[in-house]
Design a protein around this motif. Structure first.
Motif, PDB file in Angstrom:
ATOM      1  N   ILE A  91       0.723  -1.101   0.023  1.00 56.85           N
ATOM      2  CA  ILE A  91       0.088   0.094  -0.035  1.00 56.85           C
ATOM      3  C   ILE A  91       0.786   1.173   0.045  1.00 56.85           C
ATOM      4  O   ILE A  91       0.607   2.145  -0.874  1.00 56.85           O
ATOM      5  CB  ILE A  91      -1.094   0.008   1.263  1.00 56.85           C
ATOM      6  CG1 ILE A  91      -1.970  -1.230   1.032  1.00 56.85           C
ATOM      7  CG2 ILE A  91      -1.715   1.502   1.312  1.00 56.85           C
ATOM      8  CD1 ILE A  91      -2.803  -1.369   2.455  1.00 56.85           C
ATOM      9  N   PHE A  92       1.935   1.198   0.819  1.00 54.13           N
ATOM     10  CA  PHE A  92       2.729   2.504   0.947  1.00 54.13           C
ATOM     11  C   PHE A  92       3.394   2.655  -0.422  1.00 54.13           C
ATOM     12  O   PHE A  92       3.442   3.932  -0.749  1.00 54.13           O
ATOM     13  CB  PHE A  92       3.787   2.148   1.937  1.00 54.13           C
ATOM     14  CG  PHE A  92       3.514   2.315   3.467  1.00 54.13           C
ATOM     15  CD1 PHE A  92       2.164   2.407   3.678  1.00 54.13           C
ATOM     16  CD2 PHE A  92       4.351   2.369   4.319  1.00 54.13           C
ATOM     17  CE1 PHE A  92       1.636   2.335   4.995  1.00 54.13           C
ATOM     18  CE2 PHE A  92       4.017   2.279   5.642  1.00 54.13           C
ATOM     19  CZ  PHE A  92       2.470   2.694   6.166  1.00 54.13           C
ATOM     20  N   VAL A  93       3.848   1.694  -1.073  1.00 48.69           N
ATOM     21  CA  VAL A  93       4.816   1.915  -2.225  1.00 48.69           C
ATOM     22  C   VAL A  93       3.602   2.386  -3.348  1.00 48.69           C
ATOM     23  O   VAL A  93       3.936   3.363  -4.012  1.00 48.69           O
ATOM     24  CB  VAL A  93       5.554   0.629  -2.871  1.00 48.69           C
ATOM     25  CG1 VAL A  93       6.114   0.936  -4.260  1.00 48.69           C
ATOM     26  CG2 VAL A  93       6.550   0.483  -1.871  1.00 48.69           C
ATOM     27  N   LEU A  94       2.483   1.645  -3.519  1.00 51.33           N
ATOM     28  CA  LEU A  94       1.572   2.204  -4.404  1.00 51.33           C
ATOM     29  C   LEU A  94       0.958   3.489  -4.426  1.00 51.33           C
ATOM     30  O   LEU A  94       0.726   4.360  -5.323  1.00 51.33           O
ATOM     31  CB  LEU A  94       0.362   1.186  -4.435  1.00 51.33           C
ATOM     32  CG  LEU A  94      -0.801   1.264  -5.424  1.00 51.33           C
ATOM     33  CD1 LEU A  94      -0.316   1.160  -6.988  1.00 51.33           C
ATOM     34  CD2 LEU A  94      -2.099   0.501  -5.237  1.00 51.33           C
ATOM     35  N   LEU A  95       0.710   3.771  -3.088  1.00 51.20           N
ATOM     36  CA  LEU A  95      -0.059   5.089  -2.926  1.00 51.20           C
ATOM     37  C   LEU A  95       0.886   6.392  -2.350  1.00 51.20           C
ATOM     38  O   LEU A  95       0.371   7.418  -2.062  1.00 51.20           O
ATOM     39  CB  LEU A  95      -1.280   4.958  -1.705  1.00 51.20           C
ATOM     40  CG  LEU A  95      -2.255   3.979  -2.176  1.00 51.20           C
ATOM     41  CD1 LEU A  95      -3.379   3.918  -1.399  1.00 51.20           C
ATOM     42  CD2 LEU A  95      -2.827   4.196  -3.694  1.00 51.20           C
ATOM     43  N   GLY A  96       2.155   5.871  -1.801  1.00 46.99           N
ATOM     44  CA  GLY A  96       3.025   6.690  -1.290  1.00 46.99           C
ATOM     45  C   GLY A  96       3.652   7.612  -2.286  1.00 46.99           C
ATOM     46  O   GLY A  96       4.347   8.812  -1.773  1.00 46.99           O
ATOM     47  N   GLY A  97       3.778   7.664  -3.523  1.00 44.46           N
ATOM     48  CA  GLY A  97       4.397   8.301  -4.357  1.00 44.46           C
ATOM     49  C   GLY A  97       5.584   8.238  -4.634  1.00 44.46           C
ATOM     50  O   GLY A  97       6.531   9.156  -4.920  1.00 44.46           O
ATOM     51  N   THR A 135       3.885   9.210   2.132  1.00 35.84           N
ATOM     52  CA  THR A 135       3.316  10.453   1.425  1.00 35.84           C
ATOM     53  C   THR A 135       4.003  11.768   1.956  1.00 35.84           C
ATOM     54  O   THR A 135       4.504  12.540   1.287  1.00 35.84           O
ATOM     55  CB  THR A 135       1.722  10.493   1.571  1.00 35.84           C
ATOM     56  OG1 THR A 135       1.102   9.381   1.301  1.00 35.84           O
ATOM     57  CG2 THR A 135       1.284  11.455   0.584  1.00 35.84           C
ATOM     58  N   TYR A 136       3.887  11.841   3.215  1.00 35.19           N
ATOM     59  CA  TYR A 136       4.510  13.065   3.907  1.00 35.19           C
ATOM     60  C   TYR A 136       5.970  12.942   3.869  1.00 35.19           C
ATOM     61  O   TYR A 136       6.570  13.807   3.637  1.00 35.19           O
ATOM     62  CB  TYR A 136       4.086  13.202   5.206  1.00 35.19           C
ATOM     63  CG  TYR A 136       2.651  13.307   5.332  1.00 35.19           C
ATOM     64  CD1 TYR A 136       1.958  14.748   5.155  1.00 35.19           C
ATOM     65  CD2 TYR A 136       1.812  12.108   5.560  1.00 35.19           C
ATOM     66  CE1 TYR A 136       0.492  14.815   4.971  1.00 35.19           C
ATOM     67  CE2 TYR A 136       0.278  12.298   5.676  1.00 35.19           C
ATOM     68  CZ  TYR A 136      -0.330  13.909   5.254  1.00 35.19           C
ATOM     69  OH  TYR A 136      -1.808  13.834   5.426  1.00 35.19           O
ATOM     70  N   ALA A 137       6.529  11.769   4.183  1.00 40.33           N
ATOM     71  CA  ALA A 137       7.938  11.650   4.159  1.00 40.33           C
ATOM     72  C   ALA A 137       8.477  11.968   2.644  1.00 40.33           C
ATOM     73  O   ALA A 137       9.560  12.612   2.740  1.00 40.33           O
ATOM     74  CB  ALA A 137       8.558  10.227   4.563  1.00 40.33           C
ATOM     75  N   LEU A 138       7.783  11.379   1.790  1.00 39.68           N
ATOM     76  CA  LEU A 138       8.699  11.516   0.252  1.00 39.68           C
ATOM     77  C   LEU A 138       8.476  13.122  -0.041  1.00 39.68           C
ATOM     78  O   LEU A 138       9.534  13.574  -0.756  1.00 39.68           O
ATOM     79  CB  LEU A 138       8.041  10.460  -0.625  1.00 39.68           C
ATOM     80  CG  LEU A 138       8.549   8.948  -0.535  1.00 39.68           C
ATOM     81  CD1 LEU A 138       7.856   8.344  -1.541  1.00 39.68           C
ATOM     82  CD2 LEU A 138      10.138   8.958  -0.431  1.00 39.68           C
ATOM     83  N   HIS A 139       7.294  13.647  -0.019  1.00 34.23           N
ATOM     84  CA  HIS A 139       7.233  15.007  -0.346  1.00 34.23           C
ATOM     85  C   HIS A 139       8.313  15.741   0.493  1.00 34.23           C
ATOM     86  O   HIS A 139       8.781  16.624  -0.140  1.00 34.23           O
ATOM     87  CB  HIS A 139       5.827  15.442   0.005  1.00 34.23           C
ATOM     88  CG  HIS A 139       5.385  16.780  -0.079  1.00 34.23           C
ATOM     89  ND1 HIS A 139       5.537  17.252  -1.496  1.00 34.23           N
ATOM     90  CD2 HIS A 139       5.486  17.975   0.575  1.00 34.23           C
ATOM     91  CE1 HIS A 139       5.125  18.638  -1.229  1.00 34.23           C
ATOM     92  NE2 HIS A 139       5.180  19.069  -0.304  1.00 34.23           N
TER      93      HIS A 139
END
Lengths: 241, 273
Positions: free
Chosen positions: B188-194, B216-220
């Motif tokens: 889920i993290f990899v698919l939706l985290g960007g 999501t927040y971390a990668l951004h």
């Protein structure tokens, strides 16, 4: 010194049946032993006999803090196994019956260096200890070989060496001779009696299922049978038991 | 235990893992080769996408390849927090050394930290590989990066994943087999985290779901700090959210591992698979 008071262990029936003794109690619980009491003095080698599945290994693992007792108490060098588990573990050398529990691709030396560091034994003290015990256990030529290249007998010697290196006052041995050749076995018994007991005044609990081994090596011999420890006499008197 | 002993012990754990890793030299080298080929694929994909630039990337002021390079490098690094502990415990169980470690005077908590250390180091090397290969072979540049900000976010996000990793490890100790946490969460993290694409291209419902994921927040935040040189103050919202996640998962992780070890001692199956 080891003091065991009214120690009991019951496993749930959900546990793997292969590791358990025959059931002695209710449907959902299996009593391994009940209200076991025993005292082993400093400088004494106590041999514990018992048939397969009688709970000998479980008792050792309870003393070593790997299994929690259901009830009762035990003290090692005055420390409670329930309240001071880490203090107890600092004072115990456990020789496992299986010798494979090492990092196979590391050398014997690096394995021993790593496990000794967990007890704070490093540097010069480690080298001194290693030198002393590896001579007695005939391992000086094997120290730099990868662990996986050793025969099972030599792996067991390394297993024994690992437990002795931090110089714990209490040594628990779980059927430690089962992979050893008869000649080394005899040497090991002499080493235990003369060096570990007489010279270094260790407290040893030696678990075996071989009565002749128990008689030969134990200051006292006990039998874990039908949930209880029955103390037999010392080696001379106990030979006829 | 004194601090020097704690650090020395940490070093012994790392040395033990390094020695084992170096005894598998081919595997060590193949990891670098794998990263090179993965990046090469995305490099050429990025070249092709240059003709169709993504509007969602404008906020980072970068191209697709740099976007995905950072996504891959950091998601791999953070995923490690999720896997490493459970994997280490499983490996020690398989070797039979978990019982030996548990019979030593090391506390459960220290043991968990030490077991994670070596993989943390290994993956830090892997993240450096990503950056080096990106810079040397694919001419990626990070002129305006705010490295301090980046390091803060790496640490906070790693704590989030480490907390989840402890829950995962507790399940391994308890059930002995693989557990759903790492498999499902990581998917889920990899698919939706960007990681591979900006979340703006997802349908609205999935974007809402992505808002609840720490990655999501971390990668951004990581991309903004590296590509735009954004400072910590401007990323306060992301920092607070990630710190909240970290707190919740670390507490849950510590509680669940303590419970798992306690249960294993009662049932006597600490060292069994």
């Amino acid at each position: 010194m080891i003091q065991i008071r009214q120690l009991s262990k019951t496993f749930s029936n959900k546990r793997s049946l292969a590791q358990l003794a025959p059931s002695h109690s209710g449907k959902n619980k299996m009593a391994i032993f009940e209200n076991v009491s025993l005292e082993i003095q400093r400088g004494e080698l106590f041999c514990l006999l018992g048939p397969n599945g009688s709970g000998k290994t479980t008792l050792l693992k309870i003393l070593a803090g790997l299994i929690s007792p259901t009830s009762g108490e035990a003290r090692v060098e005055g420390f409670s196994i329930l309240k001071d588990r880490k203090q107890v573990q600092r004072r115990i050398g456990l020789i496992f019956s299986e010798s494979g529990n090492f990092y196979p691709r590391l050398s014997v030396y690096h394995n021993l260096q790593f496990f000794s560091s967990l007890y704070g034994l490093t540097g010069h003290s480690f080298s001194e200890q290693l030198n002393f015990y590896s001579i007695h256990l005939g391992l000086t030529q094997s120290l730099h070989a990868p662990f996986q290249m050793l025969s099972s007998g030599f792996q067991q010697r390394v297993n024994i060496l690992r437990a002795l290196l931090p110089e714990p006052p209490v040594i628990l041995c779980d059927e430690m001779t089962k992979q050893l050749d008869p000649e080394f076995c005899q040497n090991l018994k002499n080493f235990a009696k003369k060096i570990l007991i007489e010279q270094k005044q260790k407290t040893m609990l030696w678990v075996t299922h071989l009565p002749e081994e128990a008689r030969a090596v134990g200051d006292r011999v006990g039998m874990l049978y039908q949930n209880r420890i029955e103390i037999l006499a010392g080696p001379a008197q106990g030979s006829g038991s | 235990m004194r601090k020097t002993i704690l650090f020395r012990l940490a070093w012994y754990f790392i040395k033990k893992e390094l020695r084992t890793a170096l005894s598998y030299r081919f595997s060590f080298a193949s990891q670098g080769i794998l990263i090179f080929f993965t990046l090469a694929i995305f490099y050429y994909l990025g070249q092709w996408l240059k003709e169709h630039p993504l509007k969602a990337l404008a906020v980072y002021g970068t191209d697709y390849f740099t976007f995905v390079l950072l996504g891959l490098a950091f998601s791999n690094y953070l995923t490690l927090g999720l896997y490493s502990l459970a994997e280490s415990i499983k490996r020690e169980q398989t070797l039979g050394t978990l019982e030996v470690l548990q019979a030593s005077p090391l506390t459960d908590r220290l043991l968990l930290i030490y077991l994670s250390l070596s993989t943390l180091l290994e993956e830090t090397l892997s993240i450096l590989f990503y950056f080096l290969i990106g810079i040397i072979f694919f001419k990626v540049e990070f002129h305006s990066a705010n490295w301090t900000c980046m390091i803060v976010f790496v640490i906070v996000t790693f704590l989030v994943y480490w907390g989840l990793g402890m829950i995962s490890a507790a399940l391994i100790i308890f059930f002995k087999k693989g557990n759903p946490i790492d498999f499902i969460l990581n998917g889920i993290f990899v698919l939706l985290g960007g990681v591979y694409f900006p979340i703006e291209i997802l349908p609205n419902s999935l974007q809402t779901l992505a808002d609840y994921l720490p990655l999501t927040y971390a990668l951004h935040a990581l991309r903004m700090s590296i590509l735009q040189g954004t400072d910590l103050f401007s990323l306060t919202k992301e920092l607070l959210i990630l710190s909240g996640f970290a707190l919740i998962f670390l507490i849950s992780g510590i509680l669940s591992v303590n419970l798992a070890f306690k249960k294993a001692r009662v049932s006597g199956n600490l060292g069994y698979l």
